[in-house]
Design a protein around this motif. Sequence first.
Motif, mmCIF file in Angstrom:
data_model
loop_
_atom_site.group_PDB
_atom_site.id
_atom_site.type_symbol
_atom_site.label_atom_id
_atom_site.label_comp_id
_atom_site.label_asym_id
_atom_site.label_seq_id
_atom_site.Cartn_x
_atom_site.Cartn_y
_atom_site.Cartn_z
ATOM 1 N N ALA A 81 1.488 22.626 16.547
ATOM 2 C CA ALA A 81 2.178 21.381 16.217
ATOM 3 C C ALA A 81 3.132 20.970 17.335
ATOM 4 C CB ALA A 81 2.938 21.540 14.901
ATOM 5 N N THR A 82 3.851 21.941 17.905
ATOM 6 C CA THR A 82 4.763 21.635 18.998
ATOM 7 C C THR A 82 4.009 21.145 20.221
ATOM 8 O OG1 THR A 82 6.365 23.283 18.232
ATOM 9 C CG2 THR A 82 6.533 22.598 20.524
ATOM 10 N N ALA A 83 2.912 21.833 20.568
ATOM 11 C CA ALA A 83 2.125 21.449 21.738
ATOM 12 C C ALA A 83 1.524 20.058 21.576
ATOM 13 C CB ALA A 83 1.018 22.473 21.980
ATOM 14 N N GLU A 84 1.024 19.747 20.390
ATOM 15 C CA GLU A 84 0.413 18.435 20.166
ATOM 16 C C GLU A 84 1.462 17.325 20.229
ATOM 17 O OE1 GLU A 84 -1.643 18.795 16.494
ATOM 18 O OE2 GLU A 84 -3.383 19.825 17.388
ATOM 19 N N ALA A 85 2.644 17.571 19.678
ATOM 20 C CA ALA A 85 3.706 16.570 19.745
ATOM 21 C C ALA A 85 4.161 16.364 21.180
ATOM 22 C CB ALA A 85 4.878 16.997 18.868
ATOM 23 N N HIS A 86 4.284 17.456 21.920
ATOM 24 C CA HIS A 86 4.687 17.372 23.320
ATOM 25 C C HIS A 86 3.689 16.530 24.115
ATOM 26 C CE1 HIS A 86 6.787 19.181 26.891
ATOM 27 N NE2 HIS A 86 5.655 18.807 27.461
ATOM 28 N N ARG A 87 2.422 16.832 23.948
ATOM 29 C CA ARG A 87 1.376 16.086 24.676
ATOM 30 C C ARG A 87 1.378 14.620 24.272
ATOM 31 N NH1 ARG A 87 -2.115 20.929 24.026
ATOM 32 N NH2 ARG A 87 -2.777 20.072 22.033
ATOM 33 N N ARG A 88 1.542 14.354 22.991
ATOM 34 C CA ARG A 88 1.490 12.968 22.516
ATOM 35 C C ARG A 88 2.570 12.116 23.178
ATOM 36 N NH1 ARG A 88 2.122 14.010 17.615
ATOM 37 N NH2 ARG A 88 4.327 13.493 17.334
ATOM 38 N N VAL A 89 3.774 12.646 23.241
ATOM 39 C CA VAL A 89 4.873 11.898 23.842
ATOM 40 C C VAL A 89 4.649 11.718 25.337
ATOM 41 C CG1 VAL A 89 7.351 11.936 24.347
ATOM 42 C CG2 VAL A 89 6.520 12.623 22.084
ATOM 43 N N VAL A 90 4.285 12.794 26.019
ATOM 44 C CA VAL A 90 4.083 12.720 27.471
ATOM 45 C C VAL A 90 2.917 11.798 27.819
ATOM 46 C CG1 VAL A 90 3.442 14.047 29.520
ATOM 47 C CG2 VAL A 90 5.124 14.970 27.924
ATOM 48 N N ASP A 91 1.822 11.922 27.084
ATOM 49 C CA ASP A 91 0.648 11.100 27.390
ATOM 50 C C ASP A 91 0.931 9.617 27.197
ATOM 51 O OD1 ASP A 91 -0.697 13.405 27.936
ATOM 52 O OD2 ASP A 91 -1.891 13.427 26.102
ATOM 53 N N GLU A 92 1.667 9.279 26.158
ATOM 54 C CA GLU A 92 1.976 7.868 25.934
ATOM 55 C C GLU A 92 2.869 7.326 27.046
ATOM 56 O OE1 GLU A 92 4.091 5.098 22.528
ATOM 57 O OE2 GLU A 92 2.549 6.543 21.934
ATOM 58 N N ALA A 93 3.837 8.109 27.463
ATOM 59 C CA ALA A 93 4.699 7.668 28.558
ATOM 60 C C ALA A 93 3.905 7.530 29.849
ATOM 61 C CB ALA A 93 5.850 8.653 28.745
ATOM 62 N N ALA A 94 2.966 8.453 30.087
ATOM 63 C CA ALA A 94 2.189 8.431 31.332
ATOM 64 C C ALA A 94 1.283 7.212 31.423
ATOM 65 C CB ALA A 94 1.355 9.708 31.453
ATOM 66 N N ASP A 95 0.954 6.609 30.299
ATOM 67 C CA ASP A 95 0.159 5.384 30.335
ATOM 68 C C ASP A 95 0.932 4.222 30.934
ATOM 69 O OD1 ASP A 95 -2.097 6.515 29.254
ATOM 70 O OD2 ASP A 95 -1.627 5.944 27.197
ATOM 71 N N ALA A 96 2.264 4.313 30.916
ATOM 72 C CA ALA A 96 3.091 3.201 31.368
ATOM 73 C C ALA A 96 3.853 3.480 32.654
ATOM 74 C CB ALA A 96 4.092 2.824 30.268
ATOM 75 N N VAL A 97 4.324 4.718 32.841
ATOM 76 C CA VAL A 97 5.169 5.040 33.991
ATOM 77 C C VAL A 97 4.822 6.424 34.516
ATOM 78 C CG1 VAL A 97 7.105 3.616 33.233
ATOM 79 C CG2 VAL A 97 6.967 6.009 32.498
ATOM 80 N N CYS A 98 5.387 6.746 35.664
ATOM 81 C CA CYS A 98 5.271 8.104 36.188
ATOM 82 C C CYS A 98 6.270 8.991 35.449
ATOM 83 C CB CYS A 98 5.565 8.111 37.690
ATOM 84 S SG CYS A 98 5.381 9.746 38.459
ATOM 85 N N ILE A 99 5.809 10.134 34.987
ATOM 86 C CA ILE A 99 6.651 11.057 34.243
ATOM 87 C C ILE A 99 6.473 12.462 34.790
ATOM 88 C CG2 ILE A 99 4.863 11.281 32.455
ATOM 89 C CD1 ILE A 99 7.120 11.895 30.460
ATOM 90 N N LEU A 100 7.576 13.202 34.868
ATOM 91 C CA LEU A 100 7.548 14.617 35.213
ATOM 92 C C LEU A 100 7.616 15.395 33.906
ATOM 93 C CD1 LEU A 100 10.194 14.677 38.102
ATOM 94 C CD2 LEU A 100 7.701 14.369 38.300
ATOM 95 N N PRO A 101 6.508 15.915 33.416
ATOM 96 C CA PRO A 101 6.555 16.649 32.142
ATOM 97 C C PRO A 101 7.373 17.931 32.294
ATOM 98 C CG PRO A 101 4.285 16.111 32.792
ATOM 99 C CD PRO A 101 5.150 15.879 33.983
ATOM 100 N N THR A 102 8.207 18.211 31.315
ATOM 101 C CA THR A 102 8.902 19.493 31.293
ATOM 102 C C THR A 102 7.988 20.528 30.663
ATOM 103 O OG1 THR A 102 9.948 18.818 29.227
ATOM 104 C CG2 THR A 102 11.235 18.561 31.234
ATOM 105 N N ARG A 103 8.358 21.787 30.838
ATOM 106 C CA ARG A 103 7.551 22.855 30.258
ATOM 107 C C ARG A 103 7.608 22.792 28.736
ATOM 108 N NH1 ARG A 103 6.160 27.018 33.857
ATOM 109 N NH2 ARG A 103 7.142 26.832 35.916
ATOM 110 N N LEU A 104 6.529 23.187 28.126
ATOM 111 C CA LEU A 104 6.462 23.221 26.679
ATOM 112 C C LEU A 104 7.566 24.121 26.137
ATOM 113 C CD1 LEU A 104 4.822 22.471 24.106
ATOM 114 C CD2 LEU A 104 3.533 24.583 24.487
ATOM 115 N N GLY A 105 8.360 23.605 25.197
ATOM 116 C CA GLY A 105 9.424 24.389 24.597
ATOM 117 C C GLY A 105 10.753 24.281 25.308
ATOM 118 N N THR A 106 10.919 23.320 26.227
ATOM 119 C CA THR A 106 12.195 23.163 26.926
ATOM 120 C C THR A 106 13.213 22.508 25.999
ATOM 121 O OG1 THR A 106 11.158 23.002 29.112
ATOM 122 C CG2 THR A 106 13.368 22.071 28.878
ATOM 123 N N VAL A 107 14.318 23.182 25.770
ATOM 124 C CA VAL A 107 15.348 22.703 24.854
ATOM 125 C C VAL A 107 16.710 22.805 25.535
ATOM 126 C CG1 VAL A 107 16.489 23.069 22.636
ATOM 127 C CG2 VAL A 107 14.019 23.405 22.838
#
Length: 276
Positions: A81-107
């Motif tokens: 669930a965490t991995a899918e939510a992380h990907r969903r947010v990053v992928d949507e942002a990447a459709d519009a802008v350049c994004i530097l994804p953080t590591r999974l679980g970065t808090v």
Amino acid sequence: MAGPPDDSPQGPLYVYGIVRRGFRPRPGLTGVGDAPVIMVPEGSLAALVSAPGRVPGSASEPPGACGPPGEPAADDASLQATAEAHRRVVDEAADAVCILPTRLGTVHRDVQEVRRTLAARSHLYRRLLARLDGRLEWGVKAYAQGDQADAAPADAGPVADDAGEPTDELARAAHHALADVAEYSCVHSPQDACPAGVAADCATSAYWTSPIARAPYPHGRNLLDSAYLVPREAAGVFAETVGGLAARSPALRIELTGPWAPYSFAEPGRLPGFPC
């Protein structure tokens, strides 16, 4: 309608990625734990974050670490669930802008810590965003099939040399052809099918949680597992190159996934000119 002020969340903040200031996530976008995704700006940068409360499988990463997903320890359902939510947010942002994804679980502990991290690493983040702008990651995996699959058992020895290149001749040739089309490449350690009885161990591996490994573990000896940084305008040429390799290499089953945000290249050491 403007979202909540960026200093309103209480408690730990899950960080998805770093973008240039000015980007606004889609209203209603949610992340881990269905918490709303908001922006925390600092200078010319901003972080995509949410406040889900307790974050299952939080990784022990240095604040602001970017790059491929890490290896959080959590039960299978929470990790997925965490991995899918992380990907969903990053992928949507990447459709519009350049994004530097953080590591999974970065808090981070709070908004102030997020801002301190952005300020401390602003020079590096700005350089990475400029270098990766207009580029996306594609993943390619190649598996032995037919006579090639029986040529050597899965435990016959390493499938990558000290330089990180495939030792199999066909996989090496395929990798070089794709690297010629891409700007940069990153060869991951190939993974074979998940053995029976160790599904839990496979499920908590970095490979399973990576953005280019959504499908279940395939059968067959994995000879190539690489990520390629490709300009958006060259995506068609890259895909055609993969198709041509698949047609000319019946001994290999080649799989193409993507495009993704540049997960494998957001780490400074993965790009020439950016020190580790």
